[in-house]
Design an enzyme around this catalytic site. Structure first.
Site, PDB file in Angstrom:
ATOM      1  N   SER A 260       0.999  -1.551   0.375  1.00 22.52           N
ATOM      2  CA  SER A 260       0.021   0.444  -0.272  1.00 22.52           C
ATOM      3  C   SER A 260       0.759   1.342   0.344  1.00 22.52           C
ATOM      4  O   SER A 260       2.453   0.897   0.102  1.00 22.52           O
ATOM      5  CB  SER A 260      -1.194   0.025   1.035  1.00 22.52           C
ATOM      6  OG  SER A 260       0.187   0.658   2.252  1.00 22.52           O
ATOM      7  N   LYS A 261       0.083   2.580  -0.363  1.00 20.46           N
ATOM      8  CA  LYS A 261       1.083   3.288   0.418  1.00 20.46           C
ATOM      9  C   LYS A 261       2.058   3.569   0.511  1.00 20.46           C
ATOM     10  O   LYS A 261       3.268   4.397   0.775  1.00 20.46           O
ATOM     11  CB  LYS A 261      -0.205   4.582  -0.089  1.00 20.46           C
ATOM     12  CG  LYS A 261      -0.846   4.943  -0.668  1.00 20.46           C
ATOM     13  CD  LYS A 261      -0.309   5.516  -2.975  1.00 20.46           C
ATOM     14  CE  LYS A 261      -0.655   5.580  -3.271  1.00 20.46           C
ATOM     15  NZ  LYS A 261      -0.825   4.574  -4.427  1.00 20.46           N
ATOM     16  N   ARG A 262       1.897   3.208   2.186  1.00 15.70           N
ATOM     17  CA  ARG A 262       2.253   3.380   3.158  1.00 15.70           C
ATOM     18  C   ARG A 262       3.968   2.263   3.313  1.00 15.70           C
ATOM     19  O   ARG A 262       4.831   2.564   3.453  1.00 15.70           O
ATOM     20  CB  ARG A 262       2.297   3.466   4.354  1.00 15.70           C
ATOM     21  CG  ARG A 262       1.535   4.536   4.641  1.00 15.70           C
ATOM     22  CD  ARG A 262       1.422   5.149   6.079  1.00 15.70           C
ATOM     23  NE  ARG A 262       2.948   5.172   6.324  1.00 15.70           N
ATOM     24  CZ  ARG A 262       3.698   6.745   6.695  1.00 15.70           C
ATOM     25  NH1 ARG A 262       2.731   7.385   5.876  1.00 15.70           N
ATOM     26  NH2 ARG A 262       4.445   7.031   7.108  1.00 15.70           N
TER      27      ARG A 262
END
Length: 485
Positions: A260-262
């Site tokens: 995911s993005k993080r």
RNA sequence: GGUCCCUUCGUCUAGUGGUUAGGACAUCAGGUUCUCAUCCUGAAAACACGGGUUCGACUCCCGUAGGGAUCACCA
């Protein structure tokens, strides 16, 4: 004689290429190369809603940077963009998919359906209430004689099952690692082949293209296991031979969950910008889900292609560990000759380096090479190019130096300056001078050397002191020591 | 919820019935006449659980638990 191996990577331009996609591309590339076959790059852009213009360019740039050069595809080499034979939207325009739809329709293995989205939602809701999976069947279809009205075309799974006597109740297939996989025919949806806008769905275009492009091995993400039965059914319905499927374990983000993005869903080109070497990234990625069974950790692309094997692909998911990538990258940097490293460093030098000549930079690289994890780490060596800003915090934070009075420090620096002024200024001569200084001042290296380093570099760390000073040169060294004394 | 997939140190993994369960990253300690890094040495660290099968299970079988995928006119 084995037939010619042909693999493919078929991304969608709906976003940037992330490392999961790169790993898939890599495995396909490796397997093709190993067998002297072809690696094909196909663009799956049938989803016009999510199409992103920069997506295509981003994919090409990423693969080009990584050196995963396709043998055939919508991009082959520089200047050969948009080879439309490998772009699904263009293929659709030229009627490639339509003719197969007609065949299927004519043979009664597919049917037209005018069911609206609202109706579908209702049916799904109902299935959910009844706690069962929603499956579309021909008897649920809305029929209408007017073919000019928007409608979809679905595969008639029951009709296929009757026609294809090969299976009783299951669609079965074998994979190198997972062994025999199967899916009940009764659990397969009458999935859509052609959307109401006339475009083929992924499931359909994918099968058609893999067949027309004579793909022999499909290495793809785990998430496609569930749709593989559909694909195989379609191959049979069309009278095609299905390729060998190999499903690759997913790569999870740093927290062990889905990317995911993080947690690592990073644009591949960011790794380039952050100073990673393509071969290092590839080597690292290759070992997420595969290994050769030996204790070797570092492989070149060529070695990977030689040693790769379908049988040694893992089937459990892997977690992306950035620290390990850093280590691998450092290993690759250290294996390079200083000259090769120089070639690759490009513009990772600090801005202040732009006026320096190659010879000087090569010398710096020699000292820096062992301490780089990424090319970007070169930014730390700005003090080799311009006079650094004094930062007294470095002295205050130093346990030993902070205990010494400013007067004593000034005295030591002055003494050092005087001694160095008459040194030959080779690294050996400097070391001798420094050793003599140690005796004369009675200070420990921990104090004297730290003091000198800080006052000449104003950096928390640097290469070995004598080497650093030698490179800086007498004039710069003396001038920096004068400034602060 | 249906269907399917997965489960060895924190992480990547080796291991295919008998091993002190091996390596690597990360961590910690020590060494390389200063720092950071490199390099070297060492330490700590794992077979999800429960049943079988077997003389013997990390390895085979069955459950359980946990994680994941999929169930789109997205790919």
């Amino acid at each position: 004689m084995e037939k010619n191996v042909r693999t493919r990577f078929a991304p969608s331009p709906t976003g940037f290429l992330h490392i999961g996609g790169v790993r898939t591309a890599l495995f396909n590339y490796l397997y093709a190369k190993q067998n002297g076959g072809q690696f094909i790059l196909r663009l799956e852009d049938t989803d016009r809603e999510r199409y992103i213009e920069e997506g295509v360019e981003q994919i090409v740039d990423s693969l080009q940077w990584l050196g995963l050069q396709p043998d055939e595809g919508f991009w082959i080499s520089e200047g050969e963009h948009q080879n439309i034979e490998f772009v699904q939207s263009k293929r659709h325009e030229s009627g490639v998919y339509g003719k197969y739809i007609d065949t299927l329709l004519a043979s009664g293995l597919a049917y037209r359906d005018w069911t609206s989205n609202e109706q579908l939602d209702q049916l799904r809701e109902q299935a959910k209430q009844e706690k069962r999976a929603f499956l579309f069947r021909k008897n649920m279809a809305t029929t209408e004689s007017d073919e000019s009205q928007p409608h979809v075309v679905r595969l008639d799974v029951s009709a296929c099952a009757e026609t294809i006597k090969e299976w009783k109740d299951f669609v079965e297939w074998d994979e190198p690692v997972r062994g025999n996989l199967h899916q009940k025919l009764a659990d397969i949806d009458d999935f859509i082949l052609q959307k109401s806008d006339g475009f083929p769905t992924y499931n359909f275009a994918n099968v058609i293209d893999d067949h027309e492009m004579q793909i022999t091995h499909v290495l793809r993400g785990d998430e496609f296991i569930a749709s593989t039965a559909k694909h195989i059914l379609l191959y049979k319905a069309l009278g095609f031979e299905a390729p060998q499927f190999v499903h690759l374990p997913v790569i999870n983000g740093t927290d062990g969950k889905k990317l995911s993005k993080r947690t690592g869903d990073t644009n591949t080109l960011d790794y380039r910008d952050n100073g990673y070497l393509p071969d290092a990234l590839l080597c690292f990625l290759a070992q997420l889900g595969w290994n050769d069974g030996t204790e070797q950790e570092i492989f070149t692309l060529k070695e990977l292609a030689e040693k790769f094997s379908l049988e040694r692909i893992n089937n459990s998911p892997a977690t992306f560990d950035e620290k390990r990538l850093e280590w691998v990258n450092g290993q690759f940097i250290r294996q390079l000759s200083t000259h090769d490293l120089y070639e690759k460093v490009g513009n990772y030098w600090p801005d202040s380096a732009k006026d320096s000549d190659e010879k000087y930079k090569l010398k710096i690289l020699e000292l820096a090479q062992d301490r780089l994890k990424t090319l970007k780490d070169l930014q730390q060596f700005g003090y080799f190019f311009t006079d650094p800003q004094p930062n007294m915090g470095l002295i205050e934070k130093n346990k030993q130096l902070s205990k010494i009075s400013p007067e004593r420090r000034a005295e030591l620096i002055k003494q050092t300056k005087n001694a160095l002024e008459s040194s030959d200024f080779t690294s050996e001569a400097i070391q001798e001078t420094l050793n003599q200084l140690l005796k004369d001042t009675g200070e420990k290296p921990g104090i004297l050397f730290s003091l000198i380093r800080i006052h000449t570099t104003w950096a928390p760390f640097s290469p070995q002191l004598n080497e650093t000073l030698a490179l800086l040169g007498r004039d710069t060294t003396v001038s920096r020591l004068s400034k602060t004394s």
